[in-house]
Motif scaffolding. Structure first.
Motif, PDB file in Angstrom:
ATOM      1  N   THR A 148      36.767  32.708  38.030  1.00  0.00           N
ATOM      2  CA  THR A 148      35.339  32.551  37.585  1.00  0.00           C
ATOM      3  C   THR A 148      34.699  33.176  36.406  1.00  0.00           C
ATOM      4  N   GLY A 149      33.291  33.120  36.317  1.00  0.00           N
ATOM      5  CA  GLY A 149      32.935  33.987  35.120  1.00  0.00           C
ATOM      6  C   GLY A 149      33.139  33.085  33.601  1.00  0.00           C
ATOM      7  N   LEU A 150      33.470  34.222  32.832  1.00  0.00           N
ATOM      8  CA  LEU A 150      33.800  33.541  31.274  1.00  0.00           C
ATOM      9  C   LEU A 150      35.411  32.882  31.400  1.00  0.00           C
ATOM     10  N   ALA A 151      36.223  33.419  32.233  1.00  0.00           N
ATOM     11  CA  ALA A 151      37.474  32.823  32.168  1.00  0.00           C
ATOM     12  C   ALA A 151      37.477  31.404  32.507  1.00  0.00           C
ATOM     13  N   ALA A 152      36.623  31.149  33.719  1.00  0.00           N
ATOM     14  CA  ALA A 152      36.423  29.933  34.383  1.00  0.00           C
ATOM     15  C   ALA A 152      35.931  28.993  33.316  1.00  0.00           C
ATOM     16  N   LEU A 153      34.957  29.372  32.487  1.00  0.00           N
ATOM     17  CA  LEU A 153      34.201  28.730  31.746  1.00  0.00           C
ATOM     18  C   LEU A 153      34.989  28.196  30.654  1.00  0.00           C
ATOM     19  N   LEU A 200      40.087  32.372  25.645  1.00  0.00           N
ATOM     20  CA  LEU A 200      40.924  33.170  26.769  1.00  0.00           C
ATOM     21  C   LEU A 200      41.766  34.487  26.224  1.00  0.00           C
ATOM     22  N   PRO A 201      42.382  34.265  24.882  1.00  0.00           N
ATOM     23  CA  PRO A 201      43.227  35.315  24.507  1.00  0.00           C
ATOM     24  C   PRO A 201      42.477  36.746  24.204  1.00  0.00           C
ATOM     25  N   SER A 202      40.948  36.549  23.890  1.00  0.00           N
ATOM     26  CA  SER A 202      40.342  37.640  23.516  1.00  0.00           C
ATOM     27  C   SER A 202      39.658  38.454  24.859  1.00  0.00           C
ATOM     28  N   GLN A 203      39.691  37.581  25.756  1.00  0.00           N
ATOM     29  CA  GLN A 203      39.099  38.398  27.025  1.00  0.00           C
ATOM     30  C   GLN A 203      39.982  39.302  27.838  1.00  0.00           C
ATOM     31  N   GLU A 204      39.519  40.405  27.712  1.00  0.00           N
ATOM     32  CA  GLU A 204      40.273  41.688  28.250  1.00  0.00           C
ATOM     33  C   GLU A 204      40.590  41.526  29.886  1.00  0.00           C
ATOM     34  N   ALA A 205      39.580  40.961  30.478  1.00  0.00           N
ATOM     35  CA  ALA A 205      39.707  40.953  31.993  1.00  0.00           C
ATOM     36  C   ALA A 205      39.256  39.602  32.211  1.00  0.00           C
ATOM     37  N   PHE A 206      40.024  39.243  33.451  1.00  0.00           N
ATOM     38  CA  PHE A 206      39.361  37.933  34.016  1.00  0.00           C
ATOM     39  C   PHE A 206      38.624  38.051  35.438  1.00  0.00           C
ATOM     40  N   ALA A 265      54.179  37.903  28.299  1.00  0.00           N
ATOM     41  CA  ALA A 265      53.493  37.069  29.011  1.00  0.00           C
ATOM     42  C   ALA A 265      52.540  36.270  28.335  1.00  0.00           C
ATOM     43  N   THR A 266      52.326  34.900  28.580  1.00  0.00           N
ATOM     44  CA  THR A 266      51.596  34.037  27.742  1.00  0.00           C
ATOM     45  C   THR A 266      50.120  34.265  28.521  1.00  0.00           C
ATOM     46  N   GLN A 267      49.373  33.437  27.851  1.00  0.00           N
ATOM     47  CA  GLN A 267      47.940  33.333  28.424  1.00  0.00           C
ATOM     48  C   GLN A 267      47.900  32.773  29.911  1.00  0.00           C
ATOM     49  N   ASP A 268      48.719  31.530  29.963  1.00  0.00           N
ATOM     50  CA  ASP A 268      48.787  30.731  31.230  1.00  0.00           C
ATOM     51  C   ASP A 268      49.449  31.837  32.386  1.00  0.00           C
ATOM     52  N   ALA A 298      44.144  46.438  36.009  1.00  0.00           N
ATOM     53  CA  ALA A 298      44.604  45.828  34.887  1.00  0.00           C
ATOM     54  C   ALA A 298      43.694  44.855  34.169  1.00  0.00           C
ATOM     55  N   PHE A 299      44.058  43.467  34.124  1.00  0.00           N
ATOM     56  CA  PHE A 299      43.319  42.589  33.392  1.00  0.00           C
ATOM     57  C   PHE A 299      42.346  41.613  34.732  1.00  0.00           C
ATOM     58  N   VAL A 300      42.508  41.938  35.778  1.00  0.00           N
ATOM     59  CA  VAL A 300      41.936  41.446  37.101  1.00  0.00           C
ATOM     60  C   VAL A 300      40.528  42.060  37.347  1.00  0.00           C
ATOM     61  N   ARG A 301      39.549  41.699  37.442  1.00  0.00           N
ATOM     62  CA  ARG A 301      38.247  42.044  37.828  1.00  0.00           C
ATOM     63  C   ARG A 301      37.693  41.100  39.023  1.00  0.00           C
ATOM     64  N   LEU A 302      37.769  41.831  40.265  1.00  0.00           N
ATOM     65  CA  LEU A 302      37.545  41.059  41.686  1.00  0.00           C
ATOM     66  C   LEU A 302      36.223  40.937  41.885  1.00  0.00           C
ATOM     67  N   LEU A 303      35.536  39.732  41.882  1.00  0.00           N
ATOM     68  CA  LEU A 303      33.997  39.583  42.480  1.00  0.00           C
ATOM     69  C   LEU A 303      34.326  39.190  44.023  1.00  0.00           C
ATOM     70  N   ARG A 304      33.388  39.603  44.771  1.00  0.00           N
ATOM     71  CA  ARG A 304      33.325  39.327  46.253  1.00  0.00           C
ATOM     72  C   ARG A 304      32.144  38.374  46.582  1.00  0.00           C
ATOM     73  N   ALA A 305      32.756  37.365  47.587  1.00  0.00           N
ATOM     74  CA  ALA A 305      31.528  36.535  48.067  1.00  0.00           C
ATOM     75  C   ALA A 305      31.776  36.208  49.468  1.00  0.00           C
ATOM     76  N   ALA A 306      30.746  35.939  50.321  1.00  0.00           N
ATOM     77  CA  ALA A 306      30.866  35.822  51.718  1.00  0.00           C
ATOM     78  C   ALA A 306      31.723  34.331  51.888  1.00  0.00           C
ATOM     79  N   ALA A 307      31.629  33.538  51.128  1.00  0.00           N
ATOM     80  CA  ALA A 307      32.297  32.277  51.251  1.00  0.00           C
ATOM     81  C   ALA A 307      32.538  31.780  49.835  1.00  0.00           C
ATOM     82  N   LEU A 308      33.806  31.317  49.500  1.00  0.00           N
ATOM     83  CA  LEU A 308      34.002  30.755  48.396  1.00  0.00           C
ATOM     84  C   LEU A 308      33.632  29.362  48.143  1.00  0.00           C
ATOM     85  N   PRO A 309      33.047  29.096  46.888  1.00  0.00           N
ATOM     86  CA  PRO A 309      32.810  27.531  46.636  1.00  0.00           C
ATOM     87  C   PRO A 309      33.794  26.611  46.664  1.00  0.00           C
TER      88      PRO A 309
END
Length: 348
Positions: free
Chosen positions: A103-108, A119-125, A70-73, A139-150
């Motif tokens: 969001t977070g470091l992956a989005a930046l 991105l290749p060095s980030q273990e989770a997004f 799998a590629t980074q994309d 796995a490599f997905v870390r979920l953050l929850r919000a009342a409403a998405l921006p």
């Protein structure tokens, strides 16, 4: 495309060639629901993902229809597919918004920040989802929850949180002042976001009181003022305005201190102030006192016949021509006003 050409080959026949269905290109990634829509049941997908098979399962319910690594994309898109899968159809306003955002470091990193790990060095997004979603980080997905998405931004086909929100989510995970300072100052230095917007997001996330954030916010505000001053210099010189005296304190002869201004034209009695206020806590006593002091200063200067023009960092960045017109008009209007009181101008 007819229905037949949109179907994957069933398990009882040979697996489709990578990237093709009956010669028609298909996405590299599909969810189990998308496979079912194409006539492929879960049992067939599982069979294709066995050792030596043509597919692989990157995340629960998300399949890569290729044998290679799998590629980074692929990983980024798989994370969004996993977080957004099985979302019920919605009606009405906002129903066309994506159900999950990076969001977070992956989005930046997607926004182009150099101060975050590539991105290749980030273990989770980090992926932002509504708080009503019943999903778990995996796995490599870390979920953050919000009342409403921006409101999302779309970069290279990826749904990404706006910079200020991504910064707040990243700051919550960064370990020290240095890392936080680097990412915040880059946001302002490279024009991604205004300081006030960032501070508001940090306040919303209740991060401003953290010890390793306090010093970084001070550096952020200093960086924001420096960038705004540079744009003000460029505005005056790039639009042929008369040269003012820069960064001065004004005093009455033998009298009290009137306050500092960012630019002052003595002959025209015109002062320019950059509104770089970024309250740490909305409605705080400190911010209220600062606002009242600024209003009193402006009122005092105007009673002395000195016109005060306020410019914002955002206005200087996004509409410098309009800001130049405002200053030029105020300079020209000096001929129709009573001369301003004489004040002493001192370097600040």
């Amino acid at each position: 495309m007819n229905n037949n050409s949109a179907r994957l080959t069933p398990a009882r026949t040979a697996a489709p060639a990578p990237g093709e269905i009956a010669g028609t290109p298909v996405p590299r990634l599909l969810t189990s629901a998308q496979l079912r829509e194409r006539g492929i049941p879960a049992s067939t997908a599982s069979a294709h993902c066995r050792p030596g098979g043509p597919w692989q399962q990157l995340l629960p319910g998300v399949y890569l229809l290729h044998r290679g690594a799998a590629t980074q994309d692929d990983r980024l898109r798989a994370a969004l597919l996993y977080a957004g899968r099985a979302v019920p159809a919605q009606r009405g306003r906002g129903s066309d918004r994506p159900p999950a955002l990076l969001t977070g470091l992956a989005a930046l990193a997607v926004h182009g920040f150099d101060s975050v790990p590539p991105l290749p060095s980030q273990e989770a997004f980090d992926v932002l989802v509504p708080c009503t979603r019943r999903l778990r980080s995996t796995a490599f997905v870390r979920l953050l929850r919000a009342a409403a998405l921006p409101e999302p931004e779309h970069i290279a086909g990826l749904a990404v949180a706006p910079v200020a929100r991504a910064l707040a989510d990243a700051v919550a995970t960064l370990p020290g002042t240095g890392a936080v300072r680097r990412v915040l100052t880059e946001a302002v230095r490279d024009g991604h976001c205004e300081p006030g917007v960032i501070v508001a997001e940090l306040a919303r996330a209740r991060l401003l009181a953290l010890p390793h954030v306090v010093g970084a916010v001070d550096a952020l505000l200093a960086e924001g003022r420096a960038r705004a001053e540079e744009r003000l210099y460029a505005l005056v010189r790039g639009h042929g305005l008369p040269e003012p005296v820069w960064n001065v304190d004004l005093r009455l002869p033998g009298g009290p201190h009137l306050g500092g201004v960012d630019a002052y034209w003595p002959e025209q009695g015109l002062a320019v102030e950059l509104d770089t206020r970024a309250p740490r806590f909305c409605g705080s006593f400190e911010d209220d006192a600062r606002f009242e002091a600024g209003a009193a200063k402006r009122e005092h200067l105007e009673r002395l016949g000195i016109t005060v023009v306020h410019l914002t960092p955002r206005g200087l960045r996004e509409a410098p021509e309009q800001q130049a017109v405002v200053v030029r008009t105020a300079l020209m209007a000096a001929d129709d006003r009573e001369p301003a009181a004489h004040v002493v101008v001192l370097p600040r």
